[in-house]
Design a protein around this motif. Structure first.
Motif, PDB file in Angstrom:
ATOM      1  N   UNK A  31       0.796  -1.217   0.000  1.00 37.42           N
ATOM      2  CA  UNK A  31       0.000   0.000   0.000  1.00 37.42           C
ATOM      3  C   UNK A  31       0.829   1.267   0.000  1.00 37.42           C
ATOM      4  N   UNK A  32       2.128   1.125   0.244  1.00 36.74           N
ATOM      5  CA  UNK A  32       3.004   2.303   0.285  1.00 36.74           C
ATOM      6  C   UNK A  32       4.067   2.276  -0.808  1.00 36.74           C
ATOM      7  N   UNK A  33       4.268   1.119  -1.430  1.00 38.54           N
ATOM      8  CA  UNK A  33       5.300   0.987  -2.451  1.00 38.54           C
ATOM      9  C   UNK A  33       4.718   0.437  -3.742  1.00 38.54           C
ATOM     10  N   UNK A  34       5.332   0.810  -4.843  1.00 34.51           N
ATOM     11  CA  UNK A  34       4.927   0.291  -6.143  1.00 34.51           C
ATOM     12  C   UNK A  34       6.185  -0.019  -6.944  1.00 34.51           C
ATOM     13  N   UNK A  35       6.294  -1.265  -7.380  1.00 34.23           N
ATOM     14  CA  UNK A  35       7.440  -1.672  -8.186  1.00 34.23           C
ATOM     15  C   UNK A  35       6.998  -1.742  -9.648  1.00 34.23           C
ATOM     16  N   UNK A  36       7.879  -1.349 -10.535  1.00 27.53           N
ATOM     17  CA  UNK A  36       7.545  -1.373 -11.961  1.00 27.53           C
ATOM     18  C   UNK A  36       8.818  -1.574 -12.776  1.00 27.53           C
ATOM     19  N   UNK A  37       8.620  -1.895 -14.062  1.00 27.51           N
ATOM     20  CA  UNK A  37       9.744  -2.064 -14.977  1.00 27.51           C
ATOM     21  C   UNK A  37       9.474  -1.238 -16.228  1.00 27.51           C
ATOM     22  N   UNK A  38      10.557  -0.856 -16.902  1.00 31.65           N
ATOM     23  CA  UNK A  38      10.381  -0.116 -18.142  1.00 31.65           C
ATOM     24  C   UNK A  38       9.973  -1.084 -19.260  1.00 31.65           C
ATOM     25  N   UNK A  39       9.619  -0.531 -20.407  1.00 33.99           N
ATOM     26  CA  UNK A  39       9.127  -1.367 -21.508  1.00 33.99           C
ATOM     27  C   UNK A  39      10.159  -2.384 -21.966  1.00 33.99           C
ATOM     28  N   UNK A  40      11.415  -2.016 -21.912  1.00 31.77           N
ATOM     29  CA  UNK A  40      12.474  -2.951 -22.298  1.00 31.77           C
ATOM     30  C   UNK A  40      12.738  -3.979 -21.214  1.00 31.77           C
ATOM     31  N   UNK A  41      12.140  -3.754 -20.042  1.00 34.12           N
ATOM     32  CA  UNK A  41      12.238  -4.668 -18.892  1.00 34.12           C
ATOM     33  C   UNK A  41      13.666  -4.812 -18.391  1.00 34.12           C
ATOM     34  N   UNK A  42      14.500  -3.786 -18.612  1.00 34.70           N
ATOM     35  CA  UNK A  42      15.875  -3.843 -18.136  1.00 34.70           C
ATOM     36  C   UNK A  42      16.123  -2.904 -16.978  1.00 34.70           C
ATOM     37  N   UNK A  43      15.149  -2.058 -16.665  1.00 38.82           N
ATOM     38  CA  UNK A  43      15.247  -1.127 -15.549  1.00 38.82           C
ATOM     39  C   UNK A  43      14.050  -1.340 -14.629  1.00 38.82           C
ATOM     40  N   UNK A  44      14.336  -1.376 -13.349  1.00 39.91           N
ATOM     41  CA  UNK A  44      13.265  -1.568 -12.379  1.00 39.91           C
ATOM     42  C   UNK A  44      13.212  -0.351 -11.459  1.00 39.91           C
TER      43      UNK A  44
END
Length: 121
Positions: A65-78
């Motif tokens: 509820x306090x954090x959100x993890x994501x990746x870029x479209x190339x999936x090489x950066x988080x």
């Protein structure tokens, strides 16, 4: 040589927000799961959040509820966006990636050097 380079750490007041980034580079064939872990002084390294190559996410109860993890479209950066930060979030945050490097020729876990997050009360 595979590298994971974190950025975005710093000093923030309680209730504030930060976004951490971790960029991978080197001779990488494929990246599977990526994630963030943290280690506070005197404590063991613990999971914060992970994200699969397909976008499935997993969070520690302490940050849900306090954090959100994501990746870029190339999936090489988080990325890890953290909000409503608490003093107990103070730790060194490490990026992790399960990847297949051209040189090693198998799946292996790689770590970044860590970035300090300090939350003042």
């Amino acid at each position: 040589q595979v590298q994971l380079v974190e950025s975005g750490g710093g000093l923030v007041q309680a209730g504030g927000s930060l976004t951490l980034s971790c960029a991978t580079s080197g001779s990488i064939i494929s990246i599977n799961d990526m994630g963030w872990y943290r280690q506070a002084p005197g404590k063991q390294r613990e999971l914060v959040a992970t994200i699969s190559s397909g976008g499935t996410t997993n969070y520690a109860d302490s940050v849900k509820g306090r954090c959100a993890i994501s990746r870029d479209n190339a999936k090489t950066t988080v990325y890890l966006h953290m909000s409503s930060l608490k003093p107990e979030d103070t730790a060194v945050y490490y990026c992790n990636a399960q990847l297949w490097s051209r040189r090693v020729g198998r799946w292996d876990a790689y770590w970044g050097q860590g970035t300090q997050v300090t939350v003042s009360s």
